[in-house]
Design a protein around this motif. Structure first.
Motif, mmCIF file in Angstrom:
data_model
loop_
_atom_site.group_PDB
_atom_site.id
_atom_site.type_symbol
_atom_site.label_atom_id
_atom_site.label_comp_id
_atom_site.label_asym_id
_atom_site.label_seq_id
_atom_site.Cartn_x
_atom_site.Cartn_y
_atom_site.Cartn_z
ATOM 1 N N ASP A 132 81.196 27.101 55.695
ATOM 2 C CA ASP A 132 81.427 25.722 56.153
ATOM 3 C C ASP A 132 82.469 25.722 57.278
ATOM 4 O O ASP A 132 83.631 26.050 57.060
ATOM 5 C CB ASP A 132 81.928 24.877 54.972
ATOM 6 C CG ASP A 132 82.145 23.417 55.337
ATOM 7 O OD1 ASP A 132 82.077 23.063 56.531
ATOM 8 O OD2 ASP A 132 82.379 22.623 54.403
ATOM 9 N N GLU A 134 84.055 23.371 58.602
ATOM 10 C CA GLU A 134 85.155 22.418 58.420
ATOM 11 C C GLU A 134 86.306 23.000 57.613
ATOM 12 O O GLU A 134 87.409 22.459 57.620
ATOM 13 C CB GLU A 134 84.639 21.142 57.754
ATOM 14 C CG GLU A 134 83.743 20.329 58.675
ATOM 15 C CD GLU A 134 83.350 18.998 58.042
ATOM 16 O OE1 GLU A 134 84.083 18.497 57.167
ATOM 17 O OE2 GLU A 134 82.291 18.494 58.434
ATOM 18 N N ARG A 137 88.650 29.375 57.187
ATOM 19 C CA ARG A 137 88.178 30.569 56.483
ATOM 20 C C ARG A 137 89.333 31.396 55.921
ATOM 21 O O ARG A 137 89.288 31.850 54.778
ATOM 22 C CB ARG A 137 87.313 31.411 57.418
ATOM 23 C CG ARG A 137 86.719 32.620 56.737
ATOM 24 C CD ARG A 137 85.897 33.412 57.738
ATOM 25 N NE ARG A 137 85.334 34.562 57.099
ATOM 26 C CZ ARG A 137 84.049 34.884 57.112
ATOM 27 N NH1 ARG A 137 83.191 34.115 57.743
ATOM 28 N NH2 ARG A 137 83.623 35.963 56.523
ATOM 29 N N GLN A 179 84.349 22.882 44.217
ATOM 30 C CA GLN A 179 83.342 22.424 45.176
ATOM 31 C C GLN A 179 83.006 20.964 44.937
ATOM 32 O O GLN A 179 82.866 20.195 45.867
ATOM 33 C CB GLN A 179 82.078 23.279 45.072
ATOM 34 C CG GLN A 179 82.282 24.681 45.587
ATOM 35 C CD GLN A 179 81.052 25.544 45.379
ATOM 36 O OE1 GLN A 179 80.276 25.334 44.459
ATOM 37 N NE2 GLN A 179 80.909 26.534 46.241
#
Length: 189
Positions: A132, A134, A137, A179
């Motif tokens: 993702d 956004e 990382r 999540q």
């Protein structure tokens, strides 16, 4: 490798681990290792440069065994539930080694090596799933490494208070909830 050479090498590694469970790494000498392994000092030096090399090779041997036995070639990441369960089961079976390595003063070296292995695995997984954009990382990887390594260390050093299957189930649920939490927060705003 010749069986006698293998046997001597294993005796030296076993003697080293026994001494690590009894005393501080820095106070262990090559003479003590040789005496415990019932070999002469020169035999230790035939196999290992010094006690640091011995420690590093013990760590590498166990971590490589962990990789081989827990994750088949096609699944070299710790991100599947099955691989995670195999990992916890392997750690449970070899708890004495991991406990010594995580509780000794040399534990920083072992923990760093374990975290490096986890980081490589996570990065490979993130590359394969299309991470993702956004999310940062580096922060995500560090968070997961800290959580995973911390949980493993806690579990091992507390004498495995829960079975491997319970640990995996709880860890997996936490990862799933993280999540979900992020998806719910976005909807609430």
């Amino acid at each position: 490798m010749d069986r006698r050479i293998q046997k001597s090498r294993q005796a030296i590694m076993d003697a080293f681990m026994k001494l690590m469970s009894e005393k501080d790494f820095e106070s262990i000498t090559i003479n003590q290792i040789a005496e415990e392994a019932n070999v002469n000092r020169g035999t230790v030096y035939l196999h290992f440069t010094d006690k640091y090399d011995l420690r590093d090779q013990c760590m590498e041997a166990h971590l490589n065994q962990l990789l081989r036995s827990c994750m088949p070639e096609e699944d070299r990441v710790f991100t599947s539930k099955t691989a995670l369960l195999r990992t916890f089961e392997h750690l449970e079976q070899h708890a004495s080694f991991y406990n010594v390595m995580l509780t000794s003063k040399g534990s920083v070296v072992f923990r760093h090596r374990m975290e490096t292995m986890l980081q490589q695995s996570l990065n490979e997984h993130l590359d394969s799933i299309g991470f993702d954009p956004e999310l940062n990382r580096e922060i995500t990887v560090q968070f997961l490494i800290s959580a995973g390594a911390g949980l493993l260390e806690w579990w091992i050093t507390r004498s495995i208070p829960y079975p491997a299957a319970v640990m995996v189930e709880q860890f997996w649920r936490l990862l799933e909830r993280l999540q979900l939490q992020s998806a719910q927060s976005d909807e609430d705003e």
